[in-house]
Write a protein that holds these residues in place. Structure first.
Motif, PDB file in Angstrom:
ATOM      1  N   LYS A 158       0.819  -1.213   0.000  1.00 25.58           N
ATOM      2  CA  LYS A 158       0.000   0.000   0.000  1.00 25.58           C
ATOM      3  C   LYS A 158       0.849   1.258   0.000  1.00 25.58           C
ATOM      4  N   GLU A 159       1.895   1.263   0.831  1.00 30.69           N
ATOM      5  CA  GLU A 159       2.734   2.462   0.926  1.00 30.69           C
ATOM      6  C   GLU A 159       3.486   2.726  -0.376  1.00 30.69           C
ATOM      7  N   MET A 160       3.974   1.663  -1.002  1.00 30.66           N
ATOM      8  CA  MET A 160       4.722   1.839  -2.253  1.00 30.66           C
ATOM      9  C   MET A 160       3.814   2.225  -3.406  1.00 30.66           C
ATOM     10  N   ASP A 161       2.537   1.945  -3.246  1.00 28.59           N
ATOM     11  CA  ASP A 161       1.582   2.282  -4.303  1.00 28.59           C
ATOM     12  C   ASP A 161       1.133   3.740  -4.236  1.00 28.59           C
ATOM     13  N   LYS A 162       1.430   4.425  -3.124  1.00 31.15           N
ATOM     14  CA  LYS A 162       1.017   5.820  -2.975  1.00 31.15           C
ATOM     15  C   LYS A 162       1.922   6.746  -3.796  1.00 31.15           C
ATOM     16  N   PRO A 163       1.369   7.854  -4.303  1.00 29.78           N
ATOM     17  CA  PRO A 163       2.217   8.819  -5.017  1.00 29.78           C
ATOM     18  C   PRO A 163       3.315   9.346  -4.095  1.00 29.78           C
ATOM     19  N   PHE A 164       4.528   9.406  -4.631  1.00 31.51           N
ATOM     20  CA  PHE A 164       5.643   9.899  -3.839  1.00 31.51           C
ATOM     21  C   PHE A 164       6.616  10.646  -4.746  1.00 31.51           C
ATOM     22  N   GLY A 165       7.195  11.717  -4.202  1.00 32.20           N
ATOM     23  CA  GLY A 165       8.149  12.504  -4.974  1.00 32.20           C
ATOM     24  C   GLY A 165       7.464  13.669  -5.655  1.00 32.20           C
ATOM     25  N   ASN A 166       8.056  14.112  -6.741  1.00 32.51           N
ATOM     26  CA  ASN A 166       7.536  15.252  -7.486  1.00 32.51           C
ATOM     27  C   ASN A 166       6.776  14.790  -8.715  1.00 32.51           C
ATOM     28  N   GLU A 167       5.781  15.598  -9.111  1.00 35.50           N
ATOM     29  CA  GLU A 167       5.037  15.274 -10.329  1.00 35.50           C
ATOM     30  C   GLU A 167       5.943  15.450 -11.549  1.00 35.50           C
ATOM     31  N   PRO A 168       5.748  14.608 -12.586  1.00 36.85           N
ATOM     32  CA  PRO A 168       4.856  13.436 -12.619  1.00 36.85           C
ATOM     33  C   PRO A 168       5.402  12.333 -11.731  1.00 36.85           C
ATOM     34  N   TYR A 169       4.518  11.803 -10.871  1.00 38.17           N
ATOM     35  CA  TYR A 169       4.953  10.825  -9.891  1.00 38.17           C
ATOM     36  C   TYR A 169       5.441   9.541 -10.558  1.00 38.17           C
ATOM     37  N   PRO A 170       6.603   9.017 -10.126  1.00 33.61           N
ATOM     38  CA  PRO A 170       7.027   7.711 -10.644  1.00 33.61           C
ATOM     39  C   PRO A 170       6.116   6.610 -10.116  1.00 33.61           C
ATOM     40  N   THR A 171       6.047   5.534 -10.848  1.00 38.19           N
ATOM     41  CA  THR A 171       5.294   4.362 -10.423  1.00 38.19           C
ATOM     42  C   THR A 171       6.220   3.456  -9.628  1.00 38.19           C
ATOM     43  N   ARG A 172       5.830   3.174  -8.381  1.00 37.41           N
ATOM     44  CA  ARG A 172       6.641   2.310  -7.534  1.00 37.41           C
ATOM     45  C   ARG A 172       5.904   0.979  -7.335  1.00 37.41           C
ATOM     46  N   THR A 173       6.655  -0.101  -7.417  1.00 40.21           N
ATOM     47  CA  THR A 173       6.087  -1.435  -7.254  1.00 40.21           C
ATOM     48  C   THR A 173       6.880  -2.183  -6.202  1.00 40.21           C
ATOM     49  N   ALA A 174       6.178  -2.737  -5.216  1.00 39.96           N
ATOM     50  CA  ALA A 174       6.826  -3.488  -4.144  1.00 39.96           C
ATOM     51  C   ALA A 174       6.733  -4.981  -4.414  1.00 39.96           C
ATOM     52  N   PHE A 175       7.739  -5.730  -3.982  1.00 38.86           N
ATOM     53  CA  PHE A 175       7.719  -7.191  -4.034  1.00 38.86           C
ATOM     54  C   PHE A 175       7.668  -7.672  -2.587  1.00 38.86           C
ATOM     55  N   GLU A 176       6.431  -7.934  -2.153  1.00 39.12           N
ATOM     56  CA  GLU A 176       6.182  -8.095  -0.723  1.00 39.12           C
ATOM     57  C   GLU A 176       6.887  -9.307  -0.129  1.00 39.12           C
ATOM     58  N   GLN A 177       7.195 -10.327  -0.967  1.00 38.04           N
ATOM     59  CA  GLN A 177       7.848 -11.524  -0.430  1.00 38.04           C
ATOM     60  C   GLN A 177       9.274 -11.252   0.048  1.00 38.04           C
ATOM     61  N   THR A 178       9.834 -10.099  -0.338  1.00 37.99           N
ATOM     62  CA  THR A 178      11.210  -9.783   0.073  1.00 37.99           C
ATOM     63  C   THR A 178      11.271  -8.994   1.383  1.00 37.99           C
ATOM     64  N   LEU A 179      10.128  -8.578   1.904  1.00 39.04           N
ATOM     65  CA  LEU A 179      10.130  -7.685   3.060  1.00 39.04           C
ATOM     66  C   LEU A 179      10.603  -8.415   4.313  1.00 39.04           C
TER      67      LEU A 179
END
Length: 420
Positions: A158-179
Motif C-alpha cells: 500500500k505504501e509503495m503504491d502511494k504517489p511519492f516525490g515530485n510530479e509526474p509521480y514515478p510508479t513504484r512497485t513493491a515485491f512483498e515476499q522480500t520484506l
C-alpha cells in the motif's frame, strides 16, 4: 587545560617542547561558543545549557576509552549534538555527537566524530538529561532479523503504491515476499551487498546516533518513469512511506524477470557475517543479469589509547578559524552577525603562525578600530585584544592580561593584510 592538549594542538606543542618563556597561545575549551541539542528517545529535542555543553566535552575527553563495548541490552537516554556556529558549515562534521546510555546499571557515553567512535564509562548524564531517565528506550546488543508478517507485507504494498516525490509521480512497485523486519542494535551499521558475476557492490545503511530508531523494514521494489526503470532496496523505520531507497551505482533495467527470497533467514546477525536476503533477475540491453542481495551487520570499531589520540589529532589539527569582531562575543553569536569579520583560510594560517611566534612585551598600545580577535582550533578557542604601538602589533590575552608583540616581519604582513 592539560587534559585537552589533544584538541588544542598548539598548546600541546608548547608543553611537549618544554618552552619556559610565556607563550601567547593559551587555548581553552569553549562551551560558550557551542550550541547543543539533545534528541530524546521520544523524538523530543531539548536545548543544552552551557554547563551541560561543558559536561559533554568533559565526558568525551578521549582518555580511558573502553576496549570493548559493555555487554547486555542498552537503555538509550539521549543523544547530544554539539556544533560551533561561528566556525562550522553543513559540510563540517560536528563534535561531539555524544550518546548517553546505561548497561547493567552503569552509565556510559558513546562519542562520535566523523568516522571515529569510542566509548567511556561515566559517573552521570548531563543535568538536562537526568529528568528523562525514566523515558529511556532499551536496545538489544545484537541485530535481529525476521520475516515480515502478512499485514506488514500488505502495508508495504500500500505504501509503495502511494504517489511519492515530485510530479509526474514515478510508479513504484513493491515485491512483498522480500520484506524483512530488522530489530536495530544500539550502534554500528548495516551493509547491503549486491552480488553478481560482474562483481560485488556495497551500500551502507547507517544507524544514525542523532535519530536512531529501534526498527527498520527493508524490501525490494522498482521505480518506473517515462525515462527509465530502476530497482532498489526500500526502507522505513515505521512501515510508512518507504521514502529511503538504497541502490548500487547502476540500478537501471529494461525488464524484470523475477524476484525470489532466500530459502532460510537467520534470526540473529553475527557482526561481520554476510546473509543472503533475496535474488532478482532482469534484462538490460538484451543481456540477462542476476543479483543476490545480502545483508551484513557491522559493530562499531572502537578506538582507544594512542590510536584514538592519533585519529583525534588528525581530525582536529586542521580545524582552525579566526574572527575579528568589534563587540565582545557573548554566548553563541550568529555567523552572519554584522560586527564579525571571518578570515580566509590563508589569513587564518598566517594569524596562527604569527601568534605562535609572538614574544611577551610589558605593555599594550592603542586599541585597534576592530579591537578583538578570537581564534578557534578544534573544540578550543582564545580571544585577544588587538592594539598598535607605532607599527608594532600587540595582542593581549583577554583572560590573563598578558601582552604579546608580533615579530617585525609578521607585523608588516599584518598591516598589509588587514589595515583596510
Amino acid at each position: 587545560m592539560k587534559k585537552y592538549l589533544i584538541f588544542c594542538t598548539l598548546v600541546m606543542l608548547t608543553f611537549l617542547f618544554g618552552c619556559e618563556e610565556e607563550q601567547a597561545f593559551r587555548l581553552h575549551t569553549a562551551p560558550e561558543y557551542y550550541q547543543g541539542r539533545a534528541m530524546l528517545p521520544s523524538g523530543q529535542l531539548i536545548e543544552m545549557t552551557e554547563a551541560d555543553r561543558k559536561s559533554v566535552l568533559d565526558a568525551c575527553y578521549p582518555e580511558d576509552a573502553l576496549a570493548l563495548a559493555p555487554a547486555g541490552d542498552r537503555r538509550w537516554i539521549g543523544t547530544v549534538t554539539l556544533s560551533q556556529p561561528l566556525t562550522t558549515n553543513d559540510s563540517t562534521p560536528v563534535f561531539p555527537t555524544a550518546t548517553f546510555f546505561e548497561a547493567e546499571n552503569q552509565t556510559f557515553v558513546e562519542c562520535q566524530v566523523d568516522t571515529i567512535t569510542y566509548m567511556k564509562q561515566i559517573a552521570a548524564v548531563p543535568d538536562s538529561l537526568a529528568p528523562f531517565h525514566e523515558q529511556a528506550v532499551t536496545y538489544p546488543s545484537v541485530a535481529k532479523l525476521r520475516n515480515a508478517q502478512p499485514h506488514e507485507r500488505l502495508q508495504f504494498l500500500k505504501e509503495m503504491d502511494k504517489p511519492f516525490g515530485n510530479e509526474p509521480y514515478p510508479t513504484r512497485t513493491a515485491f512483498e515476499q522480500t520484506l524483512v523486519h530488522l530489530t536495530m542494535p544500539f550502534s554500528g551499521s548495516f551493509e547491503l551487498t549486491f552480488e553478481s558475476l560482474d562483481g560485488d557492490e556495497q551500500v551502507t545503511i547507517p544507524i544514525d546516533a542523532a535519530s536512531r530508531q529501534p526498527f527498520r523494514s527493508i524490501g525490494f521494489g522498482v521505480e518506473s518513469t517515462e525515462e527509465a526503470q530502476t530497482y532498489g532496496v526500500y526502507t522505513s523505520p515505521n512501515q510508512e512511506v518507504y521514502d529511503e531507497v538504497r541502490r548500487p551505482k547502476d540500478a537501471s533495467f529494461d525488464r524484470l524477470l523475477g524476484v525470489r527470497q532466500a530459502e532460510t533467514l537467520p534470526t540473529t546477525l553475527v557482526s561481520g557475517e554476510r546473509y543472503p536476503l533475496f535474488s532478482f533477475s532482469f534484462m538490460r540491453d538484451d543481456v540477462p543479469h542476476k543479483k543476490i542481495v545480502s545483508i551484513t551487520y557491522h559493530e562499531p570499531i572502537l578506538l582507544r589509547g594512542e590510536a584514538l589520540k592519533r585519529e583525534m589529532r588528525a581530525e582536529f589539527s586542521n580545524r582552525q578559524h579566526a574572527v575579528f569582531h568589534e563587540l565582545a562575543l557573548i554566548g553563541t553569536e550568529s555567523r552572519d552577525a554584522s560586527f564579525l569579520t571571518h578570515l580566509t583560510a590563508d589569513d587564518t594560517r598566517f594569524i596562527f603562525k604569527a601568534i605562535e611566534r609572538a614574544k611577551a612585551t610589558p605593555e599594550s598600545g592603542q586599541p585597534s578600530d576592530i579591537p578583538y580577535l578570537t581564534v578557534f582550533e578544534g573544540i578550543c578557542a582564545q580571544t585577544f585584544d588587538v592594539s598598535f604601538k607605532g607599527d608594532d602589533v600587540v595582542l593581549t590575552n583577554t583572560k590573563t592580561g598578558a601582552h604579546f608583540k608580533l615579530l617585525r616581519d609578521d607585523a608588516n604582513k599584518w598591516h598589509d593584510r588587514f589595515d583596510d
